[in-house]
Motif scaffolding. Structure first.
Motif, PDB file in Angstrom:
ATOM      1  N   ARG A   1      -8.024   4.330  -5.086  1.00  0.00           N
ATOM      2  CA  ARG A   1      -7.928   3.099  -4.295  1.00  0.00           C
ATOM      3  C   ARG A   1      -7.357   1.959  -5.129  1.00  0.00           C
ATOM      4  O   ARG A   1      -7.549   1.891  -6.351  1.00  0.00           O
ATOM      5  CB  ARG A   1      -9.293   2.698  -3.750  1.00  0.00           C
ATOM      6  N   LEU A   2      -6.644   1.080  -4.460  1.00  0.00           N
ATOM      7  CA  LEU A   2      -6.257  -0.206  -5.036  1.00  0.00           C
ATOM      8  C   LEU A   2      -7.222  -1.257  -4.514  1.00  0.00           C
ATOM      9  O   LEU A   2      -7.389  -1.418  -3.298  1.00  0.00           O
ATOM     10  CB  LEU A   2      -4.831  -0.575  -4.629  1.00  0.00           C
ATOM     11  N   ASN A   3      -7.881  -1.955  -5.412  1.00  0.00           N
ATOM     12  CA  ASN A   3      -8.815  -3.002  -5.001  1.00  0.00           C
ATOM     13  C   ASN A   3      -8.052  -4.265  -4.649  1.00  0.00           C
ATOM     14  O   ASN A   3      -8.029  -5.251  -5.397  1.00  0.00           O
ATOM     15  CB  ASN A   3      -9.823  -3.271  -6.124  1.00  0.00           C
ATOM     16  N   LEU A   4      -7.399  -4.223  -3.501  1.00  0.00           N
ATOM     17  CA  LEU A   4      -6.604  -5.329  -2.997  1.00  0.00           C
ATOM     18  C   LEU A   4      -6.985  -5.564  -1.539  1.00  0.00           C
ATOM     19  O   LEU A   4      -7.397  -4.626  -0.838  1.00  0.00           O
ATOM     20  CB  LEU A   4      -5.108  -5.018  -3.089  1.00  0.00           C
ATOM     21  N   PRO A   5      -6.834  -6.778  -1.049  1.00  0.00           N
ATOM     22  CA  PRO A   5      -7.164  -7.036   0.360  1.00  0.00           C
ATOM     23  C   PRO A   5      -6.197  -6.337   1.299  1.00  0.00           C
ATOM     24  O   PRO A   5      -5.083  -5.975   0.902  1.00  0.00           O
ATOM     25  CB  PRO A   5      -7.042  -8.559   0.470  1.00  0.00           C
ATOM     26  N   PRO A   6      -6.602  -6.129   2.560  1.00  0.00           N
ATOM     27  CA  PRO A   6      -5.694  -5.500   3.533  1.00  0.00           C
ATOM     28  C   PRO A   6      -4.422  -6.323   3.703  1.00  0.00           C
ATOM     29  O   PRO A   6      -4.418  -7.548   3.525  1.00  0.00           O
ATOM     30  CB  PRO A   6      -6.517  -5.490   4.831  1.00  0.00           C
ATOM     31  N   LEU A   7      -3.350  -5.630   4.048  1.00  0.00           N
ATOM     32  CA  LEU A   7      -2.079  -6.310   4.259  1.00  0.00           C
ATOM     33  C   LEU A   7      -2.102  -7.087   5.562  1.00  0.00           C
ATOM     34  O   LEU A   7      -2.798  -6.747   6.510  1.00  0.00           O
ATOM     35  CB  LEU A   7      -0.940  -5.290   4.284  1.00  0.00           C
ATOM     36  N   GLU A   8      -1.293  -8.137   5.578  1.00  0.00           N
ATOM     37  CA  GLU A   8      -1.137  -8.943   6.782  1.00  0.00           C
ATOM     38  C   GLU A   8       0.310  -8.914   7.214  1.00  0.00           C
ATOM     39  O   GLU A   8       1.179  -8.351   6.543  1.00  0.00           O
ATOM     40  CB  GLU A   8      -1.587 -10.381   6.512  1.00  0.00           C
ATOM     41  N   GLY A   9       0.595  -9.528   8.347  1.00  0.00           N
ATOM     42  CA  GLY A   9       1.974  -9.633   8.818  1.00  0.00           C
ATOM     43  C   GLY A   9       2.512  -8.315   9.324  1.00  0.00           C
ATOM     44  O   GLY A   9       1.806  -7.509   9.929  1.00  0.00           O
ATOM     45  N   SER A  10       3.798  -8.052   9.018  1.00  0.00           N
ATOM     46  CA  SER A  10       4.480  -6.905   9.616  1.00  0.00           C
ATOM     47  C   SER A  10       3.946  -5.579   9.117  1.00  0.00           C
ATOM     48  O   SER A  10       4.185  -4.543   9.735  1.00  0.00           O
ATOM     49  CB  SER A  10       5.985  -6.993   9.355  1.00  0.00           C
ATOM     50  N   ASP A  11       3.234  -5.569   7.970  1.00  0.00           N
ATOM     51  CA  ASP A  11       2.664  -4.318   7.490  1.00  0.00           C
ATOM     52  C   ASP A  11       1.248  -4.093   7.997  1.00  0.00           C
ATOM     53  O   ASP A  11       0.648  -3.051   7.742  1.00  0.00           O
ATOM     54  CB  ASP A  11       2.670  -4.281   5.964  1.00  0.00           C
ATOM     55  N   ALA A  12       0.684  -5.063   8.714  1.00  0.00           N
ATOM     56  CA  ALA A  12      -0.673  -4.920   9.209  1.00  0.00           C
ATOM     57  C   ALA A  12      -0.783  -3.802  10.245  1.00  0.00           C
ATOM     58  O   ALA A  12      -1.863  -3.295  10.510  1.00  0.00           O
ATOM     59  CB  ALA A  12      -1.162  -6.235   9.803  1.00  0.00           C
TER      60      ALA A  12
ATOM     61  N   LYS B   1      -3.657 -11.882 -11.776  1.00  0.00           N
ATOM     62  CA  LYS B   1      -3.213 -12.860 -12.768  1.00  0.00           C
ATOM     63  C   LYS B   1      -2.058 -13.713 -12.276  1.00  0.00           C
ATOM     64  O   LYS B   1      -2.004 -14.918 -12.566  1.00  0.00           O
ATOM     65  CB  LYS B   1      -2.800 -12.123 -14.052  1.00  0.00           C
ATOM     66  N   TRP B   2      -1.119 -13.107 -11.530  1.00  0.00           N
ATOM     67  CA  TRP B   2       0.117 -13.824 -11.238  1.00  0.00           C
ATOM     68  C   TRP B   2       0.402 -14.006  -9.750  1.00  0.00           C
ATOM     69  O   TRP B   2       0.620 -15.120  -9.294  1.00  0.00           O
ATOM     70  CB  TRP B   2       1.294 -13.111 -11.914  1.00  0.00           C
ATOM     71  N   PHE B   3       0.395 -12.938  -8.965  1.00  0.00           N
ATOM     72  CA  PHE B   3       0.743 -13.054  -7.544  1.00  0.00           C
ATOM     73  C   PHE B   3       0.320 -11.755  -6.857  1.00  0.00           C
ATOM     74  O   PHE B   3       0.513 -10.673  -7.415  1.00  0.00           O
ATOM     75  CB  PHE B   3       2.255 -13.273  -7.375  1.00  0.00           C
ATOM     76  N   PRO B   4      -0.246 -11.832  -5.643  1.00  0.00           N
ATOM     77  CA  PRO B   4      -0.733 -10.618  -4.973  1.00  0.00           C
ATOM     78  C   PRO B   4       0.392  -9.619  -4.680  1.00  0.00           C
ATOM     79  O   PRO B   4       1.467  -9.989  -4.216  1.00  0.00           O
ATOM     80  CB  PRO B   4      -1.344 -11.153  -3.672  1.00  0.00           C
ATOM     81  N   TYR B   5       0.102  -8.361  -4.944  1.00  0.00           N
ATOM     82  CA  TYR B   5       1.043  -7.280  -4.645  1.00  0.00           C
ATOM     83  C   TYR B   5       1.197  -7.169  -3.127  1.00  0.00           C
ATOM     84  O   TYR B   5       0.211  -7.027  -2.414  1.00  0.00           O
ATOM     85  CB  TYR B   5       0.496  -5.976  -5.231  1.00  0.00           C
ATOM     86  N   PRO B   6       2.425  -7.215  -2.611  1.00  0.00           N
ATOM     87  CA  PRO B   6       2.605  -7.359  -1.166  1.00  0.00           C
ATOM     88  C   PRO B   6       2.833  -6.065  -0.388  1.00  0.00           C
ATOM     89  O   PRO B   6       3.035  -6.120   0.825  1.00  0.00           O
ATOM     90  CB  PRO B   6       3.854  -8.245  -1.089  1.00  0.00           C
ATOM     91  N   TRP B   7       2.833  -4.920  -1.059  1.00  0.00           N
ATOM     92  CA  TRP B   7       3.197  -3.679  -0.370  1.00  0.00           C
ATOM     93  C   TRP B   7       2.026  -2.704  -0.321  1.00  0.00           C
ATOM     94  O   TRP B   7       1.056  -2.850  -1.052  1.00  0.00           O
ATOM     95  CB  TRP B   7       4.419  -3.056  -1.041  1.00  0.00           C
TER      96      TRP B   7
END
Length: 559
Positions: free
Chosen positions: A194-205, A244-250
């Motif tokens: 798993r990637l501990n990242l929030p669910p995607l939003e927008g067109s990938d939701a 650290k820098w910017f959320p991974y968007p994919w």
């Protein structure tokens, strides 16, 4: 690549168009100009691409013990960027990088049944191409902090020993990306966590699939210090850079153990099946770091290579420090501090090399000899100097984060970067941009002399420092007195605005035993032979002065 036909599609009709092809560039004259303010059109391009063989520059084919591996990239017609710098950016492809714009991709890959396809984005038809067991294992991986085998060595053996005549089509979707790539093979193991990242939003939701760190690699690459740890490295890189820098968007991130292109694409990277240990960690982290530069921040790597390679190498340095309590720190490879692991020392030969290009040199004019030492190393170390010696971590990090957020999915130039960093950090850095980016200047300080007020240590000391270089980085002066006590002070950049020599008044009641400029080798001083003095009292006088006659002081430079 062969272009077979081009047509404009509208209202169910296709109008053939005649392209103008010049080397790797194609222009498509339109029957009428595209309207501004939201105008759009649909082009249909028919083309075919022949896999060039074992090594095609960015595409690769390799034969492994259980079958072939196809790493497919840069295989389709790409839209040139239209920006506010040049209009259409028409630099031809010369076997290096592309300058690309953003869009949504839906693509499909048809392969023999049993092949595994891993690609940019998210698989949208898992029920069609995955077995029930593979889907169950993926569900388990979605909640696991450590890797779960999705396709095992036993699974691969069952596939390769049962030849197929049928085909399967794997379908993928990726939103707001500048490119896609994929790998296809019957011979690859597959694991995920798993990637501990929030669910995607927008067109990938619309894709509810969990976000995963994944690795695919041949059986011969497995091993405790080899690709068994790849997904651990993928997971760390994506989560660390996101925090650290910017959320991974994919949706996902995939590391491929293949021919060894060490090449990056959004959501997937191609690394070497023989990579292991620190090298595997460093190359995985670096190629995935390109997800931020230039995949998120869409700089023009065809012209300003340092804006992706050095920015990425810079964030890799801190990722190495962060991973598993510094297991592979410091970063010490072809990209950064390659000789000794100490960047301040390793960069000096580059700064002294009269033939070395400057960072602002167009990418195509930098020879292979200097590609890593200048574009990667010098650029990355410059950012480290900016963060650790000039601005400090708090000011730098805030400014750099703002730069990434401001230019995410857009196309900054070097000037845009310079302006954002100055504005957000609240510092005039023109001297640094000029010396480090437009020139190959370095600092060169000399500890000129140590003396005492009226010849008496009780009244304080005078330390004279000379600036012989052209890059006035802040420099630390370390002082040690005869009783072993010590102190440090920083001589700031502004000291040298109107002079090249400064005399520092040092309070104290004892004679100075030693004075050293840049004692920790934090800046790239071009000549360290004159950075230090050892100061001794004559044998006739004690270390701690009294009201007796003033002791004689002798100074001698030490290397």
């Amino acid at each position: 690549m062969i272009i077979e036909a081009v047509a404009q599609s509208a209202d169910g009709k296709e109008t053939p168009l005649t392209p103008l092809i010049s080397d790797t560039r194609m222009q498509i004259p339109l029957p009428q100009a595209l309207e501004g303010k939201g105008g759009h059109l649909t082009l249909k391009i028919s083309w075919h691409y022949t896999i060039p063989g074992e090594w095609g520059g960015r595409t690769a084919f390799s034969q492994n013990q259980d079958g072939e591996v196809y790493e497919i990239a840069q295989f389709y017609p790409r839209m040139a960027v239209y920006d506010d710098q040049r209009g259409w950016d028409t630099a031809p492809y010369l076997g290096q990088e592309f300058y690309l714009d953003y869009g949504n991709f839906d693509y499909s890959v048809t392969v023999p049944k049993g092949f595994l396809v891993a690609g940019s984005g998210v698989l949208t038809n898992p029920d069609t191409v995955l077995s029930a067991q593979e889907k169950a294992r993926l569900a388990q991986a979605a909640t696991s902090e450590s890797r779960i085998m999705i396709r095992t060595p036993e699974d691969v053996q069952a596939i390769v020993h049962q030849p197929q005549t049928e085909t399967q089509t794997w379908q993928f979707h990726m939103a707001n990306t500048r490119d896609i790539a994929f790998v296809a093979s019957p011979a690859l193991l597959w694991d995920a966590a798993r990637l501990n990242l929030p669910p995607l939003e927008g067109s990938d939701a619309k894709n509810p699939a969990p976000r995963l760190a994944m690795s695919v690699y041949p059986a011969e690459s497995a091993g405790a210090t080899k690709w068994d740890r790849s997904t651990e490295y993928v997971k760390h890189a994506i989560e660390y850079f996101s925090g650290k820098w910017f959320p991974y968007p994919w949706p996902n991130a995939v590391n491929v153990g293949g021919h060894g292109a060490a090449m990056e694409y959004p959501g997937i990277v191609f690394d070497g099946k023989d990579d292991a240990g620190a090298e595997l960690f460093w190359v995985t982290t670096h190629e995935l770091g390109h997800g931020w530069f230039p995949m998120i921040v869409g700089s023009n790597e065809r012209r300003n290579a340092f804006m992706d390679e050095s920015f990425n190498t810079f964030i890799d340095v801190y990722a190495s420090d962060h991973f598993n309590h510094g297991e592979f720190a410091p970063k010490h490879d072809v990209e950064f501090a390659p000789q000794t692991g100490h960047p301040a020392d390793d960069i000096v030969p580059v700064l002294k090399d009269q033939d070395a290009p400057v960072l602002m040199t167009p990418a195509d004019l930098i020879s292979e000899k200097y590609r890593h030492s200048v574009t990667y190393f010098k650029g990355a170390y410059g950012l480290q100097l900016l963060r650790e010696q000039i601005l400090g971590a708090d000011r730098f990090d805030r400014a750099f984060q703002h730069y990434i957020a401001l230019w995410a999915f857009r196309h900054p130039t070097p000037s845009d970067f310079f302006r954002v960093m100055e504005s957000e950090a609240g510092e005039d850095l023109s001297w640094f941009w000029r010396g480090w980016y437009f020139k190959n200047w370095g600092p060169d300080y000399r500890l000129k002399s140590v003396s005492y007020v009226n010849g008496n240590p009780v009244q304080g000391a005078r330390v004279q420092v000379e600036n012989k270089g052209w890059l006035p980085l802040p420099v630390v002066l370390a002082l040690t007195w005869m009783d072993g006590s010590s102190a440090r002070l920083t001589i700031p950049t502004e000291t040298w605005s109107q002079r090249n020599t400064v005399t520092l008044q040092i309070p104290g009641k004892l004679a100075i035993r030693s004075a050293v400029l840049d004692p920790d080798h934090m800046i790239p001083d071009l000549n360290r032979l004159d950075n230090s003095f050892t100061v001794k009292l004559t044998a006739a006088h004690p270390a701690v002065p009294s009201a007796a006659p003033t002791p004689t002081v002798q100074g001698a430079p030490v290397p």
